[in-house]
Write an enzyme that holds these catalytic residues in place. Structure first.
Site, mmCIF file in Angstrom:
data_model
loop_
_atom_site.group_PDB
_atom_site.id
_atom_site.type_symbol
_atom_site.label_atom_id
_atom_site.label_comp_id
_atom_site.label_asym_id
_atom_site.label_seq_id
_atom_site.Cartn_x
_atom_site.Cartn_y
_atom_site.Cartn_z
ATOM 1 N N TYR A 1 0.800 -1.223 0.000
ATOM 2 C CA TYR A 1 0.000 0.000 0.000
ATOM 3 C C TYR A 1 0.836 1.277 0.000
ATOM 4 C CZ TYR A 1 -4.168 -2.813 0.620
ATOM 5 O OH TYR A 1 -5.184 -3.712 0.430
ATOM 6 N N LYS B 1 3.494 -14.791 4.116
ATOM 7 C CA LYS B 1 3.804 -15.663 2.965
ATOM 8 C C LYS B 1 5.332 -15.769 2.897
ATOM 9 C CE LYS B 1 2.341 -17.931 -0.714
ATOM 10 N NZ LYS B 1 1.433 -19.081 -0.675
ATOM 11 N N ASP C 1 -2.492 -18.310 2.716
ATOM 12 C CA ASP C 1 -3.491 -19.110 1.990
ATOM 13 C C ASP C 1 -4.089 -20.182 2.894
ATOM 14 O OD1 ASP C 1 -0.826 -19.810 1.838
ATOM 15 O OD2 ASP C 1 -0.941 -20.782 -0.115
ATOM 16 N N ASP D 1 -6.230 -6.826 4.690
ATOM 17 C CA ASP D 1 -7.380 -6.325 3.938
ATOM 18 C C ASP D 1 -8.229 -7.495 3.440
ATOM 19 O OD1 ASP D 1 -8.988 -4.456 2.784
ATOM 20 O OD2 ASP D 1 -7.599 -3.857 1.204
#
Ligand code: NAD
Length: 335
Positions: free
Chosen positions: A123, A170, A207, A231
């Site tokens: 962002y 991740k 995930d 988000d």
């Protein structure tokens, strides 16, 4: 009397902000709203979607209630929402996922709180084209911001008697950026293990986390993660508790707090008296607790929960046909 900045926003923002102010007034809380404008609608007037007045007011009052603001997709100005969070260093976006009415939740055992790092990650908006055929976005993760968001998550876990903090990342693929986030999260966890060994810590790849949240939500409690994952995961969580119309949030810095729902400006239903005000209302409940108005906060939360559980006056997103005004009236009647 509390002085609070109100940014009604655009799209459904003005309708739901007005509804929330009415309910707070009916609950007997005295708030002097300082109304300031931001978004595409003020471009002509101020030459910017985010006039300096907005910052002046929030810096002065330290507390704001904010409606959603539309961000043009692809081109146009960058997100006003992101700019407010960055400029005021509101580094923690906190989104509680709490079930108020079993009939809307996918699983009644859901009770999680997402702590999303709010100032960096993807962002930061640093991106450029590489020739004509490619584009590159830069993701920034710093030790300091990773530490601060994890500290905030643990502080919350201690204060609210929570059982577990899970760092979401991740780092298997993004070994440097997410690796660094995880490294700092682990250091903070290690520190808290000494003073608060009752709070467990683990980490999950994002995930897998999404799958776990849907299948075994009862195993998760406080979740902390970089910006983009926060988000996405909080919208997934909103879906689990009954939709975006029920999911509140807050943006916290060290001194300033801006309260806003998870959802956006919902242009598809704007101006039609159809929007569900409850997500912004629950955000205002968080705000009232922050202001020390605990009793009024509890009464408003219970009144909205009663309306949801009775199921007679519901907006379309909840399967009903009531208007914003009607659900607002029903909540006020329950107060
Ligand atoms: P959205 O959250 O506005 O809407 C998604 C879907 O949920 C739509 O079908 C909408 O009608 C419905 N919905 C959302 N809130 C609702 C409510 N209170 N009551 C009833 N239904 C509701 O997401 P979007 O369509 O992807 O985004 C629209 C705009 O909002 C975009 O410009 C986006 O950038 C902006 N946005 C702003 C914020 C913010 O201000 N913090 C957050 C997210 C998106």
């Amino acid at each position: 009397m509390h002085n609070v900045t109100m940014i009604a926003g655009d799209g459904i923002g003005p309708e739901i902000s007005e509804a929330v102010a009415k309910i707070i007034e009916a609950a007997g809380v005295k708030i002097k709203w300082e109304k300031v404008e931001a978004g595409a609608g003020v471009m002509d007037k101020y030459g910017t979607p985010l006039p300096e007045k907005v910052f002046e007011s929030i810096r002065k009052n330290k507390v704001a209630l904010k409606g959603p603001i539309t961000t043009p997709v692809g081109s146009g100005f960058r997100s006003v929402n992101v700019a407010i969070r960055k400029e005021l260093n509101l580094y923690a976006n906190v989104r509680p996922l709490k079930v108020h009415a079993k009939n809307f939740a996918k699983d009644e055992n859901i009770d999680m709180v997402v702590f999303r790092e709010n100032t960096e990650g993807l962002y930061v908006g640093i991106e450029h084209y590489v020739g004509d055929e490619a584009a590159e976005s830069i993701k920034i993760i710093t030790r300091k911001a990773s530490r601060k968001i994890t500290e905030r998550a643990f502080e919350y876990a201690v204060r609210e008697d929570r059982k577990k903090v899970t760092a979401v990342h991740k780092a298997n693929i993004l070994k440097f950026s997410d690796g660094l986030f995880l490294e700092e999260a682990r250091k903070v966890a290690e520190k808290y293990q000494k003073t608060n060994p009752e709070i467990k810590f683990d980490d999950k790849i994002v995930d897998n986390m999404c799958m776990q949240m849907v299948q075994y939500p009862e195993q998760y409690d406080v979740l902390v993660m970089p910006n983009l994952y926060g988000d996405i995961v909080s919208d997934l969580g909103a879906g689990l508790i009954g939709g975006l119309g029920l999911a509140p949030g807050m943006n916290l810095g060290d001194e300033i707090a801006v309260f806003e729902a998870v959802h956006g400006s919902a242009p598809d239903i704007a101006g039609q008296n159809k929007a569900n005000p409850i997500a912004l209302l629950f955000s205002s409940v968080l705000m009232l607790r922050h202001l020390g108005e605990t009793e009024a906060a509890d009464r408003i939360e219970n009144a909205a929960a009663l309306v949801l559980n009775k199921g007679e006056v519901l907006t379309e997103d909840l399967g009903g046909s009531a208007s914003t005004d009607q659900i607002t009236g029903a909540i006020i009647s329950e107060l």
